[in-house]
Every structure is written in structure tokens, then in C-alpha cells.
Design a protein around this motif. Structure first.
Motif, mmCIF file in Angstrom:
data_model
loop_
_atom_site.group_PDB
_atom_site.id
_atom_site.type_symbol
_atom_site.label_atom_id
_atom_site.label_comp_id
_atom_site.label_asym_id
_atom_site.label_seq_id
_atom_site.Cartn_x
_atom_site.Cartn_y
_atom_site.Cartn_z
ATOM 1 N N VAL A 78 0.850 -1.187 0.000
ATOM 2 C CA VAL A 78 0.000 0.000 0.000
ATOM 3 C C VAL A 78 0.887 1.238 0.000
ATOM 4 O O VAL A 78 1.760 1.378 0.861
ATOM 5 C CB VAL A 78 -0.944 0.025 1.216
ATOM 6 N N GLY A 79 0.673 2.118 -0.959
ATOM 7 C CA GLY A 79 1.388 3.383 -1.008
ATOM 8 C C GLY A 79 0.547 4.486 -0.403
ATOM 9 O O GLY A 79 -0.632 4.640 -0.743
ATOM 10 N N LEU A 80 1.123 5.235 0.515
ATOM 11 C CA LEU A 80 0.431 6.332 1.190
ATOM 12 C C LEU A 80 1.125 7.629 0.828
ATOM 13 O O LEU A 80 2.314 7.806 1.110
ATOM 14 C CB LEU A 80 0.440 6.131 2.709
ATOM 15 N N SER A 81 0.392 8.530 0.218
ATOM 16 C CA SER A 81 0.974 9.778 -0.226
ATOM 17 C C SER A 81 0.031 10.928 0.084
ATOM 18 O O SER A 81 -1.154 10.721 0.377
ATOM 19 C CB SER A 81 1.281 9.725 -1.725
ATOM 20 N N GLY A 82 0.566 12.132 -0.002
ATOM 21 C CA GLY A 82 -0.233 13.311 0.274
ATOM 22 C C GLY A 82 0.653 14.516 0.482
ATOM 23 O O GLY A 82 1.874 14.401 0.591
ATOM 24 N N PRO A 85 2.441 17.823 2.363
ATOM 25 C CA PRO A 85 3.008 17.968 3.713
ATOM 26 C C PRO A 85 1.938 18.394 4.714
ATOM 27 O O PRO A 85 1.100 19.248 4.428
ATOM 28 C CB PRO A 85 4.073 19.066 3.534
ATOM 29 N N GLY A 86 1.965 17.766 5.884
ATOM 30 C CA GLY A 86 1.006 18.103 6.932
ATOM 31 C C GLY A 86 -0.338 17.431 6.811
ATOM 32 O O GLY A 86 -1.267 17.782 7.540
ATOM 33 N N ALA A 87 -0.465 16.445 5.914
ATOM 34 C CA ALA A 87 -1.750 15.766 5.743
ATOM 35 C C ALA A 87 -2.020 14.756 6.844
ATOM 36 O O ALA A 87 -3.146 14.259 6.968
ATOM 37 C CB ALA A 87 -1.800 15.068 4.387
ATOM 38 N N GLY A 88 -1.010 14.430 7.657
ATOM 39 C CA GLY A 88 -1.206 13.470 8.744
ATOM 40 C C GLY A 88 -0.890 12.045 8.362
ATOM 41 O O GLY A 88 -1.485 11.115 8.910
ATOM 42 N N LYS A 89 0.067 11.853 7.467
ATOM 43 C CA LYS A 89 0.400 10.499 7.006
ATOM 44 C C LYS A 89 0.995 9.658 8.128
ATOM 45 O O LYS A 89 0.568 8.523 8.357
ATOM 46 C CB LYS A 89 1.379 10.585 5.826
ATOM 47 N N SER A 90 1.969 10.192 8.840
ATOM 48 C CA SER A 90 2.620 9.420 9.903
ATOM 49 C C SER A 90 1.664 9.150 11.056
ATOM 50 O O SER A 90 1.665 8.051 11.638
ATOM 51 C CB SER A 90 3.855 10.181 10.410
ATOM 52 N N THR A 91 0.839 10.126 11.415
ATOM 53 C CA THR A 91 -0.139 9.928 12.490
ATOM 54 C C THR A 91 -1.156 8.868 12.104
ATOM 55 O O THR A 91 -1.568 8.038 12.932
ATOM 56 C CB THR A 91 -0.845 11.253 12.808
ATOM 57 N N PHE A 92 -1.555 8.873 10.843
ATOM 58 C CA PHE A 92 -2.478 7.844 10.363
ATOM 59 C C PHE A 92 -1.846 6.459 10.431
ATOM 60 O O PHE A 92 -2.493 5.485 10.839
ATOM 61 C CB PHE A 92 -2.908 8.159 8.930
ATOM 62 N N ILE A 93 -0.579 6.348 10.016
ATOM 63 C CA ILE A 93 0.092 5.048 10.028
ATOM 64 C C ILE A 93 0.211 4.521 11.453
ATOM 65 O O ILE A 93 0.087 3.311 11.692
ATOM 66 C CB ILE A 93 1.474 5.162 9.358
ATOM 67 N N VAL A 114 5.284 6.271 -6.501
ATOM 68 C CA VAL A 114 4.978 5.126 -5.651
ATOM 69 C C VAL A 114 3.796 4.332 -6.184
ATOM 70 O O VAL A 114 3.648 3.144 -5.884
ATOM 71 C CB VAL A 114 4.697 5.599 -4.203
ATOM 72 N N ALA A 115 2.940 4.949 -7.004
ATOM 73 C CA ALA A 115 1.754 4.255 -7.510
ATOM 74 C C ALA A 115 2.120 3.050 -8.362
ATOM 75 O O ALA A 115 1.341 2.095 -8.443
ATOM 76 C CB ALA A 115 0.886 5.226 -8.314
ATOM 77 N N ASP A 116 3.298 3.068 -9.004
ATOM 78 C CA ASP A 116 3.729 1.953 -9.834
ATOM 79 C C ASP A 116 4.509 0.901 -9.051
ATOM 80 O O ASP A 116 4.942 -0.094 -9.628
ATOM 81 C CB ASP A 116 4.600 2.460 -10.988
ATOM 82 N N MET A 117 4.694 1.117 -7.760
ATOM 83 C CA MET A 117 5.440 0.166 -6.949
ATOM 84 C C MET A 117 4.541 -0.691 -6.062
ATOM 85 O O MET A 117 4.997 -1.689 -5.518
ATOM 86 C CB MET A 117 6.428 0.907 -6.034
ATOM 87 N N VAL A 118 3.299 -0.284 -5.886
ATOM 88 C CA VAL A 118 2.442 -0.906 -4.889
ATOM 89 C C VAL A 118 1.197 -1.480 -5.545
ATOM 90 O O VAL A 118 0.905 -1.240 -6.719
ATOM 91 C CB VAL A 118 2.051 0.118 -3.802
ATOM 92 N N ASP A 119 0.442 -2.238 -4.757
ATOM 93 C CA ASP A 119 -0.814 -2.801 -5.236
ATOM 94 C C ASP A 119 -1.946 -1.794 -5.159
ATOM 95 O O ASP A 119 -2.839 -1.792 -6.010
ATOM 96 C CB ASP A 119 -1.181 -4.035 -4.404
ATOM 97 N N MET A 120 -1.911 -0.939 -4.133
ATOM 98 C CA MET A 120 -2.969 0.049 -3.945
ATOM 99 C C MET A 120 -2.348 1.382 -3.570
ATOM 100 O O MET A 120 -1.451 1.450 -2.733
ATOM 101 C CB MET A 120 -3.940 -0.399 -2.852
ATOM 102 N N PHE A 121 -2.836 2.443 -4.198
ATOM 103 C CA PHE A 121 -2.320 3.782 -3.952
ATOM 104 C C PHE A 121 -3.385 4.587 -3.216
ATOM 105 O O PHE A 121 -4.477 4.813 -3.739
ATOM 106 C CB PHE A 121 -1.940 4.448 -5.269
ATOM 107 N N VAL A 122 -3.057 5.023 -2.001
ATOM 108 C CA VAL A 122 -3.981 5.773 -1.156
ATOM 109 C C VAL A 122 -3.477 7.208 -1.036
ATOM 110 O O VAL A 122 -2.317 7.436 -0.682
ATOM 111 C CB VAL A 122 -4.119 5.130 0.245
ATOM 112 N N LEU A 123 -4.346 8.143 -1.309
ATOM 113 C CA LEU A 123 -4.011 9.563 -1.227
ATOM 114 C C LEU A 123 -4.678 10.171 -0.005
ATOM 115 O O LEU A 123 -5.902 10.083 0.154
ATOM 116 C CB LEU A 123 -4.469 10.291 -2.489
#
Length: 377
Positions: free
Chosen positions: A146-150, A152-160, A253-262
Motif C-alpha cells: 500500500v502506497g500512502l501519499s499526500g 506535507p502536513g496531511a497526517g500520514k505518519s499519524t495515520f500510520i 509510488v503508484a507503480d510500486m504498490v498494489d494500492m495507492f492511497v491519497l
């Protein structure tokens, strides 16, 4: 030009690749041609690496594949100390030792030419082990990437942090590959994403690895593909790749993973931002973060606008329409529902045979295995 026996042996080695064109082997040289497609090449004679291109005119498919010689041939150029290092890392990796996984990723990320050759031997051994395990798994992927992108400040690390704890409590082994930007002046990197994952970093069923971009564009590092493979070899069944804070056109990252989450913060623009081509149309799932407190109303508004905008974008898949949902890592709202959507996507794509289709595309990022050293004939 290889003879027919060599061609037959390759087809037997890779039965899932159906191609008709003759193979032509290219020799690699250390010189660099300005303006060429690949910015970095070096001699591979010591590790016997060859690149080929196959074509199947019947279905207009093109495949770029990398044929590497056997492990025995590759290890001939290693001294006893280097061979012991490879054996130690490989045995510890497949046994699930986190220290060996960390050392293996460090070896892969090294920029020293000799360590790159040692890392290639290790990668080849892990690839062989990976193919054997997939055969035992009836050809199904061993892990869900799963690729997680967004921005800066979108809360990616807090979500993980919240999402990863939920997955480990359900019995999954989670690996987090967090990419941190490098300074354009000093070259250093803070690698501070792990500080936002205090609970997850203490979980024995989770592994967090921060890595610097070192000038690589697209939101990922030069060795993200190899790190994913090593994590799968280490027994992790869910791989989360967290990119740096990205813009509209950074979606490697979208081409490296099975699912791309924004992941998008509330009040992040109007409907026009969702219509714009780029990272939005690559997303399989869009999550509006920080949907709690005073930001609930803005989150609802931006969700409605992106739901409307996504209808105007071309679908990437015939069996899946991208979803837009609100989540809150602070309160845990809809985190479990988000995982349900992700498993639904995984099952649909696996059933349709499209789960790893983008990874075999000749111009995808995953196809540029090992520092984009490809020669297409």
C-alpha cells in the motif's frame, strides 16, 4: 545472440512470461551518454547481469525483464568475508530477524560500488526464495503493498501509527517504509517520521524504516523497490510505503504498490483541484484526514467535492471505482472502515488478475529494478 537452447531455458525459467521475440543481450559499460534515458550505468560483468526485452505481437504486450545469472555464478566474485555476510543476512532475513532486515536494507541503500554488487547477490537470493514462496502460495502475492501519499502536513505518519496498531492487533505483520526529504544544501535528512509512531515502533509485529530521498524525485527513494522485496522476504504481509510530502505530479509510488492511497487534509482546495490530472487520477482511495473537532464540516465539504470530481476522471480499473472517505487518526473514526475498503479492493483485483499488472509494465517504476539499469532493444 543466444542460441535456441538458451532461449528455451529462459522460457522454462520464466513460464509466466509469454513472449515471441528473439532475445538480444546488451553489454554494459561505465561510460555515460548525455541525454540518454538512464542516467547511471556501470559494468555488470562481475555479477553477470543481463537485460532483455520481449514482445508479444498477438496481444500488443511489451515486457521489460531482467535475467540474472544463477546465484552460484554471482557469488564467484565474492571473497569469503563477503560470502559469509550474504549468507548471514539471507538466513536471518528469511527467519524474520529484524536486525538482519535492517542491515540488508542498509546494504542495499549503500552507494559504494562494491557494496552494490554484494547487495545484488543478496537480492537475487531473496528473489529466488520469494518465487518459491509464491509457488507454495498458489501464485498469490505474499504481501499487500500500500502506497500512502499526500501533501506535507496531511497526517500520514499519524495515520500510520493508528492504522498500523489496528493491523498488528488483528494478527498482521506490518512494515513501514517512510521516506524523508533530503536537504538540497547539506544533503542531510531528519528522518523524523518514526518519532510520530511511538506506539507502533515498540510493536514487535511492526517494522519501521525511515530512508532519505537523496535527491530522488517522485516521493520515494532509489531503493524503495528493493526494500519492499526484502520486507516481503522477512515475512511481513502488509507493506506501507509512506512518501515525502508531495505535489500534484509526484506519484512514482503508484507503480510500486498494489494500492495507492491519497491522504488529503480538509480545506485543501475546491472541486477544481480534484479534476486536475496528476496524483488524483492515480489514487485508488482518497482519504480526507483530520475529520474531527472543528474540521468536521470542512472535511465533509471537501469529501463531497472530491466525490463529484472523481466521477469526471477516467477509471484506472474496470472492476474498481475510487472511493472518497473521511477518517480521523486522533479519534480512530472510520479507520476500520478504511481497511475494509482496502481489503475489498485487494480481493477484487486479485480475483480479476489485475493486482500486480502495473508492476510488469516495461516503463513502470517497479520495472526499473536496481537503480534503473535497463537497456531496451
Amino acid at each position: 545472440m543466444p542460441n535456441k537452447m538458451n532461449t528455451l531455458s529462459l522460457l522454462l525459467r520464466f513460464p509466466h512470461y509469454r513472449f515471441l521475440r528473439k532475445i538480444s543481450f546488451k553489454s554494459f559499460h561505465s561510460n555515460f551518454t548525455p541525454g540518454s534515458l538512464f542516467p547511471y550505468t556501470q559494468s555488470f560483468n562481475s555479477v553477470c547481469l543481463y537485460c532483455t526485452k520481449w514482445m508479444l505481437p498477438a496481444s500488443d504486450l511489451k515486457r521489460g525483464m531482467c535475467y540474472q545469472a544463477t546465484v552460484d555464478q554471482q557469488t564467484q566474485g565474492l571473497c569469503d568475508k563477503e560470502q559469509r555476510l550474504v549468507d548471514k543476512l539471507y538466513s536471518g532475513l528469511i527467519q524474520g530477524h529484524r536486525a538482519c532486515l535492517a542491515e540488508a536494507i542498509t546494504l542495499v541503500e549503500s552507494t559504494q560500488s562494491r557494496k552494490k554488487e554484494i547487495a545484488q547477490v543478496l537480492i537475487q537470493k531473496v528473489l529466488s526464495y520469494h518465487r518459491e514462496q509464491e509457488k507454495l502460495n498458489k501464485g498469490k502475492p505474499l504481501a499487500f503493498r500500500v502506497g500512502l501519499s499526500g501533501p506535507p502536513g496531511a497526517g500520514k505518519s499519524t495515520f500510520i501509527e493508528c492504522f498500523g496498531k489496528m493491523l498488528t492487533e488483528r494478527g498482521h505483520k506490518v512494515s513501514v517504509l517512510a521516506v524523508d526529504p533530503s536537504s538540497s544544501t547539506s544533503g542531510g535528512s531528519l528522518l523524523g517520521d518514526k518519532t510520530r509512531m511511538t506506539e507502533l515502533s515498540r510493536d514487535m509485529n511492526a517494522y519501521i524504516r525511515p530512508s532519505p530521498t537523496r535527491g530522488t524525485l517522485g516521493g520515494v527513494t532509489r531503493t524503495t523497490n528493493e526494500a519492499i522485496l526484502l520486507c516481503e522476504g522477512g515475512g511481513y504481509d502488509i507493506i506501507l510505503v509512506e512518501t515525502v510530502g508531495v505535489g500534484q505530479s509526484e506519484f512514482a509510488v503508484a507503480d510500486m504498490v498494489d494500492m495507492f492511497v491519497l491522504l488529503l487534509p480538509p480545506a485543501g482546495g475546491d472541486e477544481l483541484q480534484g479534476i486536475k490530472r496528476g496524483i488524483i487520477e492515480m489514487a485508488d482511495l482518497v482519504a480526507i484526514t483530520k475529520a474531527d473537532g472543528d474540521l468536521v464540516v470542512p472535511a465533509r465539504r471537501i469529501q463531497a467535492e472530491y466525490v463529484s470530481a472523481m466521477k469526471l476522471l477516467r477509471k484506472r480499473s474496470k472492476v474498481w471505482r475510487p472511493k472518497v472517505m473521511r477518517i480521523s487518526a486522533k479519534t480512530g473514526e472510520s479507520i476500520s472502515d478504511m481497511w475494509d475498503k482496502m481489503t475489498e479492493f485487494h480481493d477484487l483485483m486479485l480475483t480479476s488478475g489485475m493486482l500486480r499488472e502495473n508492476l510488469h509494465h516495461p516503463f513502470s517504476v517497479f520495472s526499473t529494478f536496481w537503480n534503473k539499469k535497463w537497456i531496451f532493444t
